[in-house]
Write an enzyme that holds these catalytic residues in place. Structure first.
Site, short mmCIF file in Angstrom:
data_model
loop_
_atom_site.label_atom_id
_atom_site.label_comp_id
_atom_site.label_asym_id
_atom_site.label_seq_id
_atom_site.Cartn_x
_atom_site.Cartn_y
_atom_site.Cartn_z
CB VAL A 75 -0.96 -0.01 1.21
CG1 VAL A 75 -1.63 1.36 1.36
CG2 VAL A 75 -2.01 -1.10 1.07
CE1 TYR A 117 -3.89 2.39 -4.16
CE2 TYR A 117 -5.34 0.86 -3.02
CZ TYR A 117 -4.29 1.76 -2.99
OH TYR A 117 -3.64 2.01 -1.81
CB VAL A 157 0.44 1.30 -4.62
CG1 VAL A 157 -0.60 1.98 -5.50
CG2 VAL A 157 0.77 -0.09 -5.16
CD GLU A 158 -2.33 5.33 -1.71
OE1 GLU A 158 -2.20 6.48 -2.13
OE2 GLU A 158 -3.40 4.69 -1.80
CB THR A 159 3.94 7.87 -0.88
OG1 THR A 159 4.25 6.92 0.17
CG2 THR A 159 2.60 8.49 -0.62
#
Length: 334
Positions: free
Chosen positions: A126, A317, A129-131
């Site tokens: 997570v 996602y 993928v996010e940052t």
């Protein structure tokens, strides 16, 4: 010879500014006199105890960002097929950095997994993928992003007005300057890109230093992502998804039934969508058809897949997080 006129310097400055505005694509538009912002300030003063003068000064600095309105109109989840979306997140670099993140934060991730039941590799995925594991957390002023979307994006204005309110309360609670904080074009913040309401609801002080800080503290970010997934129903020890094949034609509407698994594995199997691995017959499942590079890819999304979509309401996602987590787990377990 005609007489000359003397122009006051103040008028000269105004003329110069006007000329600059005409020369540039657009002058910055602020929210100090926007009707929507004015009404919003009234609400915050009456309902949440904010000082009017401080809010007016703050919104006089908030800038409308056209690039934000352009970005939210074309999110990657809605414009790219799966094989292009996957190529963004399943790269060698993102996998390598994920392996390094797992090693660096091994003890914290293990503690978060033990506390929440969410696997360390899923938590890391997570964040990846996010940052990019906290390396790229956004370049927009959160105040600009949320103000632009709250007051100049009618399709979702009520949602972003609520998020703007939560953001200002959050900044007050943590003693932060709201005009200094950066995030995504949608106002998501920190390692895990929490929206302000999620920050206030799910962020945790995982290292016990007295502050839930997902801006700068990877321990809190890890614990907060784990807490978010756990509180949205993560089922420890259960799979996320399984590849499948078509043994018979399947109705198209099976693949357009939303993100929540409403059928069972047995029902999907009987209808012609056969999982490639053994799954409990009574497990809730979702039929997925993704646009792969060589044609359709068929999958079953299980309850934990649905939990990941609570983080971001997109099957693409959730699949990117799942596949990245599988790659990270394979290396970590090797």
């Amino acid at each position: 010879m005609l007489p000359t006129c003397s122009v006051p310097r103040s008028l000269q400055r105004l003329a110069l500014l006007a000329g600059l505005c005409l020369a540039l694509p657009a002058c910055a538009e602020h929210y100090d006199d926007h009707p929507g912002a004015t009404a919003f300030i009234d609400e915050l003063v009456a309902d949440d105890g904010f000082e009017r003068d401080s809010l007016e000064a703050l919104f006089a600095r908030a800038e409308r960002q056209e690039s934000i309105l352009e970005a939210i109109a074309r999110p990657a989840e809605k414009t790219k097929p799966w094989h292009e979306y996957r190529a963004i997140f399943l790269t060698d670099r993102r996998i390598d950095e994920g392996i390094a993140f797992l090693a660096e934060h091994r003890e914290t991730l293990a503690a978060a997994e033990a506390d929440s039941g969410v696997p360390a590799a899923v938590i890391a995925a997570v964040l990846g993928v996010e940052t990019y594991y906290g390396r790229i957390t956004g370049r927009y002023a959160v105040l600009d992003a949320l103000s632009t979307l709250a007051f100049d994006y009618p399709p979702r204005s009520p949602f972003f007005r609520r998020e703007l309110r939560h953001f200002l309360i959050l900044a007050r609670e943590q003693g932060l300057d709201p005009s200094s904080l950066k995030g995504s074009y949608a106002g998501a913040m920190g390692y895990g890109q929490f929206m302000p309401s999620s920050y206030r609801s799910y962020a945790v002080d995982f290292d016990g230093d007295g502050l839930a800080d997902i801006w700068n503290n990877p321990a809190d970010a890890i614990g907060s992502v784990a807490n978010y997934l756990a509180r949205h129903g993560w089922r420890p020890g259960e799979p996320v998804a399984a590849p499948a094949s078509l043994a018979a034609p399947v109705p198209d509407d099976w693949f357009d039934a939303g993100l929540k698994p409403e059928r069972t594995v047995a029902e999907l199997r009987a209808g012609g969508l056969v999982p490639a691995r053994e799954l409990p017959a009574d497990a809730p499942a979702l039929a997925l058809a993704l646009r792969g590079e060589a044609g359709p890819e068929y999958w079953l999304g299980l309850p934990n897949f649905y939990v990941i979509t609570r983080y971001n309401h997109s099957a693409l996602y959730a699949m990117a997080v799942y596949q990245l987590s599988e790659r990270l787990a394979a290396v970590a377990d090797a």
